[in-house]
Design a protein around this motif. Structure first.
Motif, PDB file in Angstrom:
ATOM      1  N   LYS A   1     -71.783  16.979  19.023  1.00 18.47           N
ATOM      2  CA  LYS A   1     -70.575  17.850  19.422  1.00 18.47           C
ATOM      3  C   LYS A   1     -69.704  18.978  18.872  1.00 18.47           C
ATOM      4  CE  LYS A   1     -67.427  14.999  21.541  1.00 18.47           C
ATOM      5  NZ  LYS A   1     -66.745  13.748  22.261  1.00 18.47           N
ATOM      6  N   LYS A   2     -69.757  18.555  17.395  1.00 18.04           N
ATOM      7  CA  LYS A   2     -68.924  19.425  16.496  1.00 18.04           C
ATOM      8  C   LYS A   2     -69.892  20.499  16.328  1.00 18.04           C
ATOM      9  CE  LYS A   2     -66.323  16.075  13.857  1.00 18.04           C
ATOM     10  NZ  LYS A   2     -66.113  15.193  12.814  1.00 18.04           N
ATOM     11  N   ARG A   3     -71.166  20.374  16.346  1.00 18.92           N
ATOM     12  CA  ARG A   3     -71.990  21.501  16.102  1.00 18.92           C
ATOM     13  C   ARG A   3     -72.119  22.569  17.368  1.00 18.92           C
ATOM     14  NH1 ARG A   3     -75.216  17.470  14.040  1.00 18.92           N
ATOM     15  NH2 ARG A   3     -76.540  17.216  15.878  1.00 18.92           N
ATOM     16  N   ARG A   4     -71.994  21.773  18.327  1.00 15.39           N
ATOM     17  CA  ARG A   4     -71.807  23.106  19.697  1.00 15.39           C
ATOM     18  C   ARG A   4     -70.653  23.433  19.707  1.00 15.39           C
ATOM     19  NH1 ARG A   4     -73.855  18.279  22.165  1.00 15.39           N
ATOM     20  NH2 ARG A   4     -71.976  17.418  22.876  1.00 15.39           N
ATOM     21  N   ASN A   5     -69.550  23.237  19.070  1.00 13.38           N
ATOM     22  CA  ASN A   5     -68.565  23.860  18.726  1.00 13.38           C
ATOM     23  C   ASN A   5     -68.437  24.781  17.792  1.00 13.38           C
ATOM     24  OD1 ASN A   5     -67.238  22.911  21.218  1.00 13.38           O
ATOM     25  ND2 ASN A   5     -66.586  21.028  20.315  1.00 13.38           N
ATOM     26  N   GLY A   6     -69.478  24.979  16.750  1.00 11.64           N
ATOM     27  CA  GLY A   6     -69.588  25.749  15.800  1.00 11.64           C
ATOM     28  C   GLY A   6     -69.266  25.239  14.472  1.00 11.64           C
ATOM     29  N   GLN A   7     -68.971  23.954  14.400  1.00  9.53           N
ATOM     30  CA  GLN A   7     -68.858  22.988  13.124  1.00  9.53           C
ATOM     31  C   GLN A   7     -69.812  22.362  12.752  1.00  9.53           C
ATOM     32  OE1 GLN A   7     -65.513  20.251  14.176  1.00  9.53           O
ATOM     33  NE2 GLN A   7     -63.990  22.078  14.847  1.00  9.53           N
ATOM     34  N   TYR A   8     -70.148  22.908  11.384  1.00 10.34           N
ATOM     35  CA  TYR A   8     -71.493  22.582  10.767  1.00 10.34           C
ATOM     36  C   TYR A   8     -71.209  21.723   9.547  1.00 10.34           C
ATOM     37  CZ  TYR A   8     -73.510  25.530  14.255  1.00 10.34           C
ATOM     38  OH  TYR A   8     -74.076  26.159  15.429  1.00 10.34           O
TER      39      TYR A   8
END
Length: 151
Positions: free
Chosen positions: A115-122
């Protein structure tokens, strides 16, 4: 232990050579499962299964053939969960055994990270695999297989 088999999710497994050594030492059959994109080494006591390159082909093969007597080596939490449900023992290439209790937490973390990756948080990703990780895997599996022999 005669009917026990070690299944290996072999596409990205960093401990194949250690598994070959364990197979010979404990006279246990090994089944390496990988896509046709990966070459598998021919070894005595090892059955190499090559599947198509689709995303879940190796996982499907393993989940359809593993039994409660078997051991799986994988870092894939989804596959680990399925095989734990079938009663198999599941261990990571870093030598950590998964349990029905720990896998729920790991799957939840994987979901949150996605979910975080989909929101641009890597995040940083997994730490590099080390010689110490390799040794821990070998020691953990050796002890486990010794214990299994005594049953």
């Amino acid at each position: 232990m005669n009917n026990t088999c070690i299944f290996v999710d072999a596409d990205a497994c960093p401990v194949k050579n250690e598994i070959f050594k364990l197979g010979k030492l404990f006279e246990i059959k090994i089944v390496m499962v990988a896509s046709f994109d990966h070459s598998l080494k021919n070894e005595d006591g090892v059955e190499n299964i090559q599947v198509d390159r689709s995303d879940q082909s190796a996982d499907l093969y393993i989940s359809n053939h593993i039994t409660a007597n078997d051991i799986l080596v994988t870092h894939d939490f989804g596959l680990a969960s399925i095989c734990l449900g079938k009663g198999a023992k599941v261990v990571s290439p870093r030598g950590k055994f998964y349990s029905t209790h720990s896998i729920d937490f790991l799957l939840e973390n994987r979901h949150e990270s996605a979910k975080k990756r989909r929101n641009g948080q890597y995040g940083k990703g997994p730490k590099p695999f080390t010689k110490e990780d390799r040794n821990i895997f070998l020691q953990t599996m050796t002890n486990f297989l010794k214990d299994l022999q005594e049953i």
